[in-house]
Structures are given as C-alpha cells and as structure tokens.
Scaffold this motif. Structure first.
Motif, short mmCIF file in Angstrom:
data_model
loop_
_atom_site.label_atom_id
_atom_site.label_comp_id
_atom_site.label_asym_id
_atom_site.label_seq_id
_atom_site.Cartn_x
_atom_site.Cartn_y
_atom_site.Cartn_z
N LEU A 38 -7.00 -4.27 -7.16
CA LEU A 38 -8.34 -3.92 -7.63
C LEU A 38 -8.67 -2.47 -7.30
CD1 LEU A 38 -10.68 -6.93 -6.96
CD2 LEU A 38 -10.71 -5.49 -8.99
N GLN A 39 -8.28 -2.05 -6.09
CA GLN A 39 -8.56 -0.67 -5.71
C GLN A 39 -7.82 0.34 -6.58
OE1 GLN A 39 -7.63 -0.41 -1.54
NE2 GLN A 39 -9.14 -1.99 -1.04
N LEU A 40 -6.73 -0.13 -7.18
CA LEU A 40 -5.93 0.75 -8.03
C LEU A 40 -6.66 1.06 -9.35
CD1 LEU A 40 -3.14 2.03 -7.88
CD2 LEU A 40 -2.17 -0.07 -8.81
N VAL A 41 -7.54 0.16 -9.74
CA VAL A 41 -8.20 0.33 -11.05
C VAL A 41 -8.92 1.67 -11.16
CG1 VAL A 41 -9.87 -0.64 -12.67
CG2 VAL A 41 -8.42 -2.16 -11.33
N VAL A 62 -14.43 -9.85 -10.35
CA VAL A 62 -14.65 -8.55 -9.71
C VAL A 62 -14.20 -7.42 -10.63
CG1 VAL A 62 -14.32 -7.22 -7.61
CG2 VAL A 62 -14.14 -9.69 -7.53
N PHE A 63 -13.10 -7.65 -11.33
CA PHE A 63 -12.57 -6.61 -12.20
C PHE A 63 -13.55 -6.24 -13.31
CE2 PHE A 63 -10.66 -5.93 -16.37
CZ PHE A 63 -10.11 -4.68 -16.17
N MET A 64 -14.31 -7.25 -13.74
CA MET A 64 -15.16 -7.05 -14.92
C MET A 64 -16.18 -5.93 -14.74
SD MET A 64 -14.58 -8.33 -17.61
CE MET A 64 -13.02 -9.03 -17.97
N GLN A 65 -16.47 -5.57 -13.48
CA GLN A 65 -17.40 -4.45 -13.26
C GLN A 65 -16.87 -3.17 -13.90
OE1 GLN A 65 -17.44 -2.92 -9.17
NE2 GLN A 65 -15.75 -4.31 -8.74
N TYR A 66 -15.55 -3.07 -14.09
CA TYR A 66 -14.98 -1.85 -14.66
C TYR A 66 -14.84 -1.91 -16.17
CZ TYR A 66 -13.52 -0.90 -9.82
OH TYR A 66 -13.50 -0.68 -8.49
N ALA A 67 -15.09 -3.09 -16.75
CA ALA A 67 -14.72 -3.29 -18.16
C ALA A 67 -15.35 -2.24 -19.08
CB ALA A 67 -15.11 -4.70 -18.60
N LEU A 118 5.57 0.99 -10.74
CA LEU A 118 4.22 0.58 -10.32
C LEU A 118 3.80 -0.67 -11.09
CD1 LEU A 118 1.72 1.23 -8.66
CD2 LEU A 118 0.95 2.75 -10.48
N ASN A 119 4.06 -0.67 -12.39
CA ASN A 119 3.71 -1.84 -13.22
C ASN A 119 4.40 -3.10 -12.70
OD1 ASN A 119 2.30 -0.11 -14.82
ND2 ASN A 119 3.77 -0.08 -16.49
N GLU A 120 5.69 -2.96 -12.39
CA GLU A 120 6.43 -4.15 -11.96
C GLU A 120 5.95 -4.62 -10.58
OE1 GLU A 120 8.09 -5.71 -13.97
OE2 GLU A 120 9.33 -7.13 -12.85
N VAL A 121 5.63 -3.65 -9.72
CA VAL A 121 5.12 -4.01 -8.40
C VAL A 121 3.80 -4.79 -8.55
CG1 VAL A 121 4.12 -3.04 -6.27
CG2 VAL A 121 6.28 -2.16 -7.16
N VAL A 122 2.96 -4.34 -9.48
CA VAL A 122 1.69 -5.04 -9.73
C VAL A 122 1.94 -6.41 -10.34
CG1 VAL A 122 -0.42 -5.03 -11.14
CG2 VAL A 122 0.28 -2.96 -9.92
N ARG A 123 2.80 -6.45 -11.35
CA ARG A 123 3.10 -7.73 -12.01
C ARG A 123 3.59 -8.78 -11.02
NH1 ARG A 123 4.82 -5.17 -17.31
NH2 ARG A 123 6.58 -4.30 -16.20
N GLN A 148 0.83 -1.21 0.00
CA GLN A 148 0.00 0.00 0.00
C GLN A 148 0.86 1.26 0.00
OE1 GLN A 148 -3.25 0.21 -0.34
NE2 GLN A 148 -4.23 0.88 1.54
N GLU A 149 1.87 1.26 0.89
CA GLU A 149 2.73 2.43 1.04
C GLU A 149 3.53 2.68 -0.24
OE1 GLU A 149 5.41 1.81 4.26
OE2 GLU A 149 6.12 3.90 4.25
N ILE A 150 4.02 1.60 -0.84
CA ILE A 150 4.80 1.73 -2.07
C ILE A 150 3.95 2.33 -3.18
CG2 ILE A 150 5.89 0.42 -3.94
CD1 ILE A 150 6.96 -1.52 -1.80
N VAL A 151 2.74 1.77 -3.35
CA VAL A 151 1.86 2.26 -4.41
C VAL A 151 1.54 3.73 -4.19
CG1 VAL A 151 -0.47 2.08 -5.34
CG2 VAL A 151 0.88 0.01 -4.96
N GLN A 152 1.25 4.07 -2.93
CA GLN A 152 0.91 5.45 -2.62
C GLN A 152 2.08 6.38 -2.94
OE1 GLN A 152 -2.29 6.00 -1.97
NE2 GLN A 152 -1.53 8.04 -2.50
N SER A 153 3.29 5.97 -2.54
CA SER A 153 4.47 6.80 -2.81
C SER A 153 4.70 6.98 -4.30
CB SER A 153 5.72 6.18 -2.18
OG SER A 153 5.52 5.97 -0.82
#
Lengths: 868, 424
Positions: A544-547, A598-603, A528-533, A500-505
């Motif tokens: 998911l919250q990042l979407v 869950v992701f599909m709600q954003y599609a 950020l991409n690599e952290v997610v991957r 969480q802290e990394i993404v926020q920073s």
C-alpha cells in the motif's frame, strides 16, 4: 512525359527537384495507371537507359503491386487484376525480356517484380505459361540470364503458396534449381542464386522428398554445396539444411551421420557465418524433438503423427564436446552489446536446447568441463564453465541436479561478488537466476534456499544491483525468480523480512543514471512487479505504501514539455513501466476486501494520472494504462461510472487502433471489465461501444486474433445490460451467425484449429451472455428465432470432433442457457438436437469438473424446459 | 535473398513481463466472466430450489408476547444493505441461508408519525388485512408461500402463472411470480398487497402505480381469484387500493372488507419496490381499524408503561434498528459490567414518567428504565418510527381526522389555488 528524366530527378540531391519529380510520378499514376505502369516497364526493359532509372522504375512497379498493410495490399491486388489485359501482357513481356539483360541490377529487379505479379495472378489461374517460359531454355541461357531466372524462381516460391503450382511445374522448378546448384555448374553466381532459390523452393518439395531417389539427389547436392569454396554458397547451403531439418525432420535419418560430420567441420574451422548456420542446424533439430517429445508426454497413447528419431540423444557424445568447445570463443564485451551474436552464444544456446531435449543424460557429459574450467585464471574458461552450468539447469530432473547445485550455490554467490571479470559476473548472476527459476519453488522437494542461506542470497543480489548495468540486470532477473519461487508459499513468506529492503533497492536501481543500458530499468520494474505479485498479507501495508511512491513517479513523467522525439519515446517507455507496476499493485490489493478498501482512497488520483498518460498519446503506454484501467475498473465496481465521461473517448480510441492490434485487444478486454463493473450503468456508452465493435468485426484490417474477444465482449455487455441489448440484438446475432458458420468446419493446420476453437469460444460466450441477460425479461421471445441456428451450431461442432475442453464447457453451458431462458418455447427443438443427447451425455461423464458442472446445469435446465 | 537472421534469445526469459501482465489480465477477465455467468445460472436454480419439496422445518409458533407488528419488526434487518432484491447474492446461498436471505426481501413500512406532504396527490391508501405477511412464489408447476423468517407456510398448487402442474405453455423455468401477500386465516385467503415479479417479468424497478395496475389486471385474468379447487388450493384476492383523497381515505378506513383490518397502508405512487425499511410506505392504525394498536406484553396485556427494545452499542449507547441508528440513551460502563452485557445485546426498557422530549423535531432525551434482555426471538431493535408511533398513541395519537384534515389543508391544495386570480 519523359519518364527517364523524371526518374532521374526523383533521385536528385536537390530536395525541391526531387519533390517535384515525385509529384509528377504521382499525378501520372493517378491519371493513367496502365500507361504509367507500361512506361515504367518499358524503362526497366530498355537497355539504353541508365541503370539507376531502370532500377527505380522496377522498384516503383513493385510498390504498385504489394504493400505491407493487409488492406492496402488487397487494394493493389484488385487494381492490378482489373487492369486492361493488353497492358498487363505488354508489361509482363517487358519484365521477362529484362531477365536476360546484361545489366545484372536490371535483371535482378525484374525478377522481383515478376514474382509479385505471379503472387497475384497464379492463385487466380492466370499467367499459366509463366513457369514454362522461364524454364524453356534455361540451359542455353548466358550465365547472367540464368542467374536472373533462378532468382525469379526463388522469389516466386517465396511469393506464392505451394498449392497453386502443379506438381509437374514444381518438378521442373526443382530440377532447374538443383541442377543450378550442382558441381557441374561452373558459374559461382549461378550456383549461389540456385542455392538461395532452393531455400524458398523446399516448401514445394513434399512429393519429391517422399521419393527416395529424388530426396537422395537433393540432399547430396545440398551437402556438396556446403563444401564449395565460395563462403556465400556454403552459408546458403547450410541455411537449406536448417530449413530441411524442420520441414523434413522425419526424412533425415539416412543423412544425419553425414550432416553431423559436415556441421562439426564447419563449427570447428569454417568462417563464423557458416559455423553459426551449422550450429543452428542442431538447435533446430532440438526444437523439433522437444516438440515431438512434449506431444508424447501429453498423449499417453503414444501414437503421435511424427515419430522421434532421437537424433540428439544419439549424437550426444560427439555433439556436447563440440558445443562446449564453442563456449570458449567469447567476444570481449559481448554482454554489453545488445545486437551481439557469435559462435559462443549460439553454441551455449544450442547446449541449453540439447539439455532440454535429452534431460539427465547431458549432466555427466558437462560436469567434467565445469569442474575443470570453473576456477581457472583465464576468465574465458571460468565464464564458459559457468555458462555450461547455467545451460543445463533446464531439462534434467531436479534430483539429478540438486547436489551439484547445492555445491555450486555458495561458489556462485562468492563469484558474483568477487570475480574480477564483469563477463563472468554477468553469467554467474544469470546462472543463479536459472537455479531459482528451475530448482526453487513449491514443486521442488528439497529446497535449495533455506533459512540459513536466504539472507546471504538476498544480500548478494542486492549488492550486485549496484554493479555494471548488465550484471545488475541479471541480478534483478535472479531476484525475480527468487520471489516467484515463493508464489504460493502460504501466509508467511521467507521474503517478508527483506521485502522493504528489496523494494527500496529496486527503486534505487530505477533511478540509476545508467538504468537505460542493458534494459536495467525495465528489469528492475519487472522484478518489483513479481515481488508484489508474490507477496503475502504480511506485507500488504508495505505494498500500500508503494502506491503513492509509484504515483509520484508517474506524475513526474508528465511534467516534461517540448520534448524531442527521443525524449518522448523514453517518457512513454517509463510511463509504460509505471502503469504496468500500478496494474500489478491494483490487482494485488484489489484481490482482498480489506486492502481494496484502503487502496480505494487513491482511486481518483490514479485514474487522473492514467487519463493524463493517455493525453500524452503514445501507443505502448496506451496499452499499459489501458490494462491498468481494466484492473482498476474491476476493483472499483459500479463507482467506476464516475470516470466514464472522461475515459470514454480513450476507450473508443483503443477500439479503433487497428495497427497495434494488441492495444485493440486489450481495450476489448477492458470493455468487458467495465461492463461487469458498471452493469446497467454502462448503457449510456453502449451505442458507441457496440457500433465500434461491430465495425471492427467487419473490418479486414483488424488482426483476426481480436475477433474472438470481441464476441466474448458482446456476451459481457448483454449480461450487464439485460434486455436493453435488444437494440443490438439483430446486428450482433447476424455477426455471430456468420462467424459460427465459418467456424463449424475447420480445414487446416494445428494453428488454424486452435484459432477456430478460440473463435468458437468467443461466439459461445456471446450466446451465453445474451441468453442470461434476457432471462426473466418479457422479451425472451426475441431470442426464439435464433434458437434453431444456435442448436445447429452446437450440433455442428460436436460432430466435427475437434473442439478443445474450453469450447466443450462453454458449448454445453450455452445449451443450458438456451433451455433456461427459452424454456418450453425451445423444448421440442432441444429434444431434437444431438447436443441434448450424445453431446450432453459425453459432457456429463467428462473427467473435467468444469465441463461436468456445466453439463449438470444444462441437464437441469433442459429437464425443466421439456417438462411442460 | 539475403541470408536469414538466426539469432535466438540469449540469457533472456522466454516471455516478457508485459506479456505476462497481459495474460494475467486475460485470465482474470475470463475468471470474472465465468463468475458472472455462474451467478446468473445459479439464480435460476435457486429461485427454483426455493420451492423444492424438501421438507422444511415448520414455522416456529409465534411468541404470544409479540403482536403481529412486533413480529414483523422483530426480524427486520437494517434493510440499508440490501436495497433491491439482490438475487445474484442470494444465488450463492444454500439451505438455512436461503431462508435468512428471504426474510430480508420484503418491503417494510415505517410507522406514520407525521402526515407526509401531498398525501392526496402522491399516495395510495389501502386497508391492511390482518394475518401472516408472506412472499408467495410460483414456479415450475408449484407455489410456495414463505413467512418473513423464510420458513415455508404452504406448499400448494395455484392458478398463478407456473403455479400448478396442469397449466400449459408459459410454465417454464423462466416464468415465475413473486407476490407480497398477507395470509388471512379466517377465510384462508392470500390477500395480495404488492407484486414483485409476474410471469418472469421483474417489477422491482417499477413504480407502485405501475405495480398496482399490473396486479389488478393480471391477477384476475390468471384465475387466481377463483374459489379453491383441486389445482388451486387457496384463493387469492387483491386488496382494494384507493387514491388517498378524502373519499379514498374514508373508504379504506370505514369501508366493509371481507377481512379483519389491521390499520391502513399508504404507498407512495412513485416508489419502487425496495427491500427493508422505507419511508415511502407507511402504516397507521387506530382502534377503529385494528385490534392491535398498543403493544402487548408477554401475557397479552397492555403494560402500564410503553416498552421499547434497543441495541447496546460498543460505546454504551442505546440505539434503534434504523440506518443510521437513532440513539435513545446511554448505559454507563459499570452498569454494563455488572449486568454482564455485551455490545450487540438487545435490551428491553420501559419509558418512565419523564417520557420522550424533543427539540426541533429531534429526540433530545428519553427517560428509560432497564427491564432486562429482550426475548431471544427478537433479532433486531425497534425502529424509531415504531417507538414514536407507540408513544404518540399513548399520549397524543395521530387521528383519522388529522389525516383527513391534512388532505383539505390549503397546503395540500396549492396546485388548485395556483389558478386563482388575485382579487384583493
């Protein structure tokens, strides 16, 4: 028409006069091309004309012979070749005459035009007398004419390929050039022109470099030229040495000691442009030896084409101190300057290459330098020591480095927060990134990051992201490799508590006002991409919250209106980063059923945003959004059909983008994604897609690398739509057939063999998809007529013996698909083919499991096909 | 010829993240392509392995307490998840899974609880043979029949395309047939009631009209209707199919056929072959055309009260096997706990004197009396249409006269009446 006046007007400061003149020239060119070119060449040759009109005339001539774009160039070549022979010989006579002009600009312009004409005519076996007439009286010429002649030879060698020039002409060229370089030539400009010409002529000198006497002579002259008083000649001579180091590596052994002495002297005391070339010589030798050693490692028999002479290993005791010395010659603020390149940077880069070449041996030679300088008050010493440390992290074995790194790690972390010098911090952060890149991860046995220091490392890196942009960028890079090291760590990642802290920073970094400097924003998103991957299920909800967060960012980029071109470029760059980030997230969340759901709600919303990004029309974003849409299609499956009506035109646009062939290639890949997602629902769009793909294949404007994926895409479509593919079968098969014929035999270098194999793989994937698509259809009969050719193609590439494993697997699979779909209709054909015997047996006993599996499938299908 | 730029990347990763994204996309695409092709290849292999001569366990003897209809419904999956014969999915299955999968591939009729509109225009009718419902697959020189539970009934040579080793030409991997049949013990004949694939040609997406046309023209031609011989162990026979007009319905109902009838089947002419329950194929029966109209109990006797099997859901509700399920009642938590029941259990109930009450054509209340857990052979609860059919059979059955009357009703004649001139 009074050409001189028009050409003068064309350079007028008055815009309307200039425009008018350009119009006149264009009209003249369209109405009477031979007349136009003749009067330009006449202008260029005429000593009474002003120099600026002569130069412009030459330039327009040159542009009438060559262009950057492949298809335009082709047109110009055809136009020249079809020109009246009389006009051509008059033009050429004018050009040759201009070479001896006392006005050096005119002569120099003519030499470039002559090279262009030669580039067109020599491959056609025309203008055979050119080289002879250039060289016939080169010794008697006045200096300025000699210089222009040598320049012409240089340009000519750049323009034409060595195989269109006979060896005796090559000999004459080299003789003239090398004599022009030698000390006996009194004129500096002539020597310089000759040295630069040699640089281009080296590629022609294969035979001469195989002859000891001739090679000795050339090498002696080149080495002497590195010592001439004129700095331009010294630099050009070193450029020749650099070129020789890669072209004739295996011939260098007798000269390497002398070359070392020359380069060492240049690095120590010569002017920077010369010293840079001297260092480049060693970097280039490293490149060669790294390649050769890599080939050794891959080929256990050890009979590589080129032997390794271990020049670097031998030079090591002298080479390393020389390079370490350069590290102390940093420029202030070089890290803030994107375009900077100086001796310290070149030396450091070379040191890194040396480490990769020799491995462990470099460590004891560098460690004393690090220890001596790392804590010195002078920032130059601290930075040089840190850079040296960072440079040697790739190459030596982890065992050799691990103790050193463990000692250094806490020192580095402390330096990154406390060192007063920004340059030192920049290099420290970079070195930490290198530590994580090469010494952290599941492949390294003793972990350098432990539960004890992980928290501190993350804290320090996040803190550094608030530092100046260049330091923050390196900190992001370090974090990138820190995350990457945990890529396959299993269900639980040590990063999780900090996720969480990394993404926020990182998001905070992207919003910094100075995030545009030192590519900081890009680095933050890439991290950020690599952290997610590399994240695990533990943090799936956080991803998911990042979407919606990234979606909002992307939405915000769409707001701006009436932007300047500069703003537009920035917008498109940012959109590219955000689309890239969404692509990574979609791929991550789409890979597991629960998160995908869950992701599909954003599609719908995401797709809406992508379509709006397309509407902004920028090529780079186009590509990133396209890549992201491919991932979305894969995750969405058949439901993607609902987006097609709106998306289709962008898909078509992508397929038509020949200039940016990457965009075209990416779009072709997305067509495959969509075919697999939609299956038969893609039918309504097939006419358009297939038409465009076939057009692309027949175009000579499209980069060749896009063609193999287009063939694979045929297979994807055929598999998706089944017998509906009948409509396109004839066209697709004929395109496949001609490509197959071309790709059976390869004559060429490694690169061409590699391309040919890619092409074969695409062709074979197309055949597989078509056979499988038609299986169980009453229309399988339609494929029967193509079977003989396809089997012949399989036999052909088998006989050729140069296919790679991927092609082998695909090829044997096609054999199975053919047997499976055509059954007894092809039974006897299959039995006659070499593929069904030798090739199949070879694949059945392959060590490669994928090849074996495909072969077993083929065997089963064949046995059924021939059993009835 | 200016000096050549020799700058090298400095403090930079060798590859950009964008390039990495591109390459990862390509990797994913290549992987997806491999998967798609692999599936297509497995499909052919699995169709073939379905009739491989591997010894299969004998079909379990049918439970005496379940009549044929119950047996059919007992196994039915809530067919909603698999609308078509998803051979791709099947290709991933092995061994016993293949059998399970196969069991779900038949099209299952709903019970006729009211008469569909336009019966005479849109429907066919046929007299259903009594016997074992099965899929017959011919391929690669052999023929296999599989019961609804996926187990093999017979493994034999047949005159179907690719059905025996002796046949020439077309009998290769890609030519295979899948027929929907009922095996009639008495005359040892496979009565073909539908065709799914013929000689490699899939008929899933074809209308019933086309499938029956195809079946009638091809089956005879193949020689499969000939008497048994060495290379043709069992006779096949098409079941006569009639347009569901008055004549057709009457012929199917009363006509003499070489087999014992078990009710009438109604096929909607426009319907594709759809696996699982479908309202586009209906079954109806009375005592004149079936031996088994009212369900029997484990002793083969008709219980005094109608029995139903329902599934206990999480919230205590009792539901049918339909999708969406129809709720017949609710068990309270105490009762569930006392009886040691879990959600998912199939429970047997008797319908007591209160019977079923309806409001606006929807079930409102059912008077249920708990009997116990159902026989373990049951895999699924009863369907709504079955329960209702059984209920009406006991109370106010839908009679053949009702069917005939509906064909004659003005409602059904509306097309013809359109042409009439107003005389009033």
């Amino acid at each position: 028409m009074e050409v001189t006046q028009v050409l003068l007007n064309a350079q007028s400061i008055d815009g309307s006069v200039r425009k008018n003149a350009e119009e006149n020239l264009k009209q003249f060119q369209e109405q009477n091309l031979p007349g136009f070119l003749l009067s330009l060449s006449g202008e260029l040759a005429n000593e009474e004309k002003p120099v600026e009109t002569r130069k412009l005339a030459g330039l327009i001539l040159k542009n009438a012979l060559d262009a950057k774009e492949q298809h335009r160039k082709y047109e110009l070549v055809q136009r020249w070749l079809s020109l009246d022979a009389n006009a051509k010989s008059q033009i050429k006579a004018c050009l040759l005459k201009t070479l001896s002009s006392p006005v050096s600009d005119a002569g120099s312009t003519a030499s470039q035009v002559i090279a262009k004409v030669a580039g067109i005519e020599l491959p056609q076996k025309q203008w055979p007398e050119l080289i002879g007439s250039l060289l016939s009286n080169v010794h008697q010429l006045p200096a300025h004419a000699k210089q222009a002649t040598l320049e012409t030879l240089g340009y000519l060698c750049e323009e034409v390929s060595p195989d269109v020039v006979d060896q005796d002409q090559v000999n004459k060229i080299l003789t003239a050039v090398v004599q022009g370089m030698s000390g006996s030539e009194g004129n500096t400009d002539v020597r310089l022109a000759a040295t630069r010409a040699l640089y281009n002529a080296l590629g022609f000198a294969q035979a001469n470099f195989s002859n000891d006497m001739e090679r000795d002579y050339i090498m002696r002259v080149v080495c002497e030229a590195t010592l001439t008083p004129d700095v331009r000649i010294r630099q050009a001579a070193f450029e020749c040495l650099v070129s020789i180091s890669s072209t004739y590596y295996e011939k260098l052994a007798p000269y390497i000691q002398d070359i070392f002495n020359i380069t060492a002297k240049a690095v120590k005391e010569d002017e920077e442009p010369v010293a840079l070339q001297a260092i480049e010589f060693w970097s280039s030798i490293c490149d060669e030896e790294i390649d050769i050693l890599e080939e050794y490692a891959g080929d256990l028999t050890g009979d590589s084409d080129v032997p390794c002479f271990y020049f670097i290993k031998q030079a090591l005791p002298a080479l390393v101190p020389m390079l370490l010395e350069t590290l102390l010659k940093q420029e202030e603020d070089q890290d803030q300057d994107e375009g900077a390149w100086n001796i310290a940077m070149a030396g450091g880069t070379c040191l890194g290459l040396v480490a990769r070449t020799v491995g462990d041996d470099i460590v004891p030679l560098v460690v004393p330098f690090i220890e001596e300088n790392i804590a010195k008050p002078d920032w130059r010493q601290r930075e040089a020591a840190t850079y040296a440390f960072g440079s040697i992290l790739e190459g030596p074995s982890p065992e050799k480095l691990i103790n050193l790194v463990n000692v250094a790690l806490s020192f580095m972390l402390s330096a990154l927060t406390k060192d007063p010098n920004s340059h030192v911090k920049d290099t420290t952060a970079w070195t930490l990134g290198r530590i994580f890149e090469f010494l952290h991860g599941s492949a390294v046995e003793a972990p350098i990051i432990t539960p004890a220091n992980c928290q501190q490392i993350v804290t320090v890196l996040l803190q550094s992201m608030k530092d100046t942009p260049n330091v923050a960028e390196k900190a992001c890079g370090a974090l990138y490799f820190l995350a990457q090291g945990y890529e396959d760590v299993g269900p639980s990642s040590p990063i999780t508590p900090f996720f969480q802290e990394i993404v926020q920073s990182l998001l905070t970094v992207t919003h910094r006002e100075d995030a545009g400097e030192s590519r900081l924003r890009t680095a933050a998103y890439e991290t950020l991409n690599e952290v997610v991957r590399c994240s695990t299920d533990e943090t799936a909800t956080l991803v998911l919250q990042l979407v919606p967060v990234i979606m909002l960012e992307l939405h915000n980029t769409l707001e701006g209106q009436k932007m300047s071109s500069d703003e537009r470029e920035k917008q498109s760059e940012l959109q590219g980063l955000l689309c890239g980030c969404l692509q990574v997230i979609i791929q991550k969340l789409g890979s597991s059923e629960s998160t995908k759901y869950v992701f599909m709600q954003y599609a719908d919303q995401i797709m809406g945003l992508f379509l709006r990004v397309f509407a902004c029309r920028s090529a780079t974003v186009h590509e990133e959004a396209m890549l992201a849409i491919g991932a979305l299609a894969y995750a969405t499956g058949p439901d993607f059909a609902k987006y097609m009506p709106e998306f289709y035109r962008y898909l078509e646009m992508g397929l038509q983008n020949f200039e940016e062939y990457q965009v075209c290639a990416v779009t072709v890949g997305v067509v495959g994604d969509i075919a697999r997602a939609l299956e038969e629902k893609i039918v309504p769009y097939c006419d358009g897609i297939m038409t465009q793909l076939l057009k692309n294949l027949s175009s000579n404007q499209l980069h060749r690398s896009v063609k193999p994926p287009i063939f694979s895409c045929f297979g994807d479509i055929a598999l998706a739509v089944g017998e509906y593919f009948e409509k396109y079968l004839m066209w697709a098969m004929s395109a496949l057939q001609s490509a197959a014929e071309l790709s059976t035999h390869t004559v060429g270098d490694d690169e061409l063999v590699e391309y040919t194999n890619t092409l074969r793989n695409g062709i074979l994937e197309a055949y597989s998809g078509i056979f499988q698509g038609f299986k169980n259809s009453p229309k399988t009969q339609l494929l029967v007529p193509y079977a003989p050719h396809i089997l012949q193609f399989l036999d052909g590439i088998y006989i050729e013996k140069d296919m790679d494993d991927v092609v082998m697997k695909t090829a044997i699979g096609v054999l199975g698909d053919l047997a499976d779909t055509l059954g007894s209709h092809a039974g006897s054909l299959i039995q006659q083919s070499l593929s069904s015997k030798d090739f199949l047996n070879e694949c059945l006993s392959s060590e490669d499991l994928m090849i074996k599996e495909s072969a077993e499938w083929a065997k089963l299908a064949i046995s059924r096909a021939i059993s009835v | 010829m200016a000096p050549h730029d020799l700058r090298r990347p400095f403090k930079r990763a060798a590859i950009s993240d964008q390039q990495k994204r591109r390459e990862l996309s390509l990797l994913r695409q290549a992987q997806n392509r491999r998967d798609a092709q692999q599936q297509a290849r497995c499909l052919a292999s699995s169709i073939l392995s379905l009739q491989s001569p591997v010894p299969e366990s004998e079909p379990e003897p049918e439970q005496p307490d379940i009549d044929l209809e119950t047996a059919i419904e007992a196994e039915q999956e809530s067919g909603a998840s698999s609308k078509d014969l998803d051979v791709r999915r099947a290709s991933k299955l092995r061994g016993p899974e293949v059998r399970k999968w196969f069991a779900r591939q038949l099209m299952l009729p709903e019970w006729m609880i009211d008469v569909p509109d336009r019966l005479s225009q849109d429907w066919y009718v046929l007299a259903r043979p009594s016997g074992k419902r099965c899929f017959v697959v011919s391929s690669n020189g052999t023929t296999v029949s599989r019961l609804r539970n996926g187990s093999i009934l017979h493994h034999f040579p047949s005159a179907l395309p690719a059905g025996a080793k002796t046949r020439d030409g077309s009998g290769s991997a890609q030519s295979y047939c899948i027929l929907d049949c009922i095996f009639h013990e008495l005359d040892q004949t496979y009565y073909v009631i539908d065709v799914v694939c013929w000689n490699g040609y899939s008929l899933y997406d074809c209308t019933a009209e086309f499938r029956f046309y195809w079946l009638n023209s091809k089956l005879e031609e193949s020689g499969a209707c000939s008497p048994p011989s060495y290379y043709h162990k069992y006779r096949f026979s098409a079941v006569p199919v009639y347009n569901c007009d008055q004549n057709g319905l009457y012929t199917a109902y009363t006509g003499v056929v070489p087999y014992a009838k078990d009710g009438l089947l109604f096929y909607n002419k426009h319907a594709h072959y759809q696996t699982g329950n479908t309202p586009l194929v209906l079954v109806w029966k009375d005592e004149n055309c079936s031996q088994y109209v009212i369900d029997t109990d484990s002793k083969g006797e008709i219980p005094s009260q109608q029995q139903v099997v329902l599934e206990l859901q999480d919230n205590g509700k009792l539901a049918t096997s339909d999708d969406p399920p129809v709720v017949f009642g609710c068990l309270d938590a105490d009762m569930i706990q006392q009886s040691g029941l879990d959600s998912g259990n199939l429970l047997r109930f008797a319908i007591s004197d209160g019977g079923l009450s309806f409001s606006d054509g929807k079930l409102e209340k059912a008077d249920l009396n708990y009997l116990g857990k159902s026989n373990r052979a049951r895999a699924f609860a009863d369907s709504y249409s079955k329960i209702l059919f059984q209920y009406t059979v006991r109370h106010s059955p839908l009679k053949i006269d009702d069917l005939l009357a509906s064909i004659n009703s003005p409602d059904d004649q509306e097309n013809k009446s359109c042409d009439m001139e107003m005389a009033g």
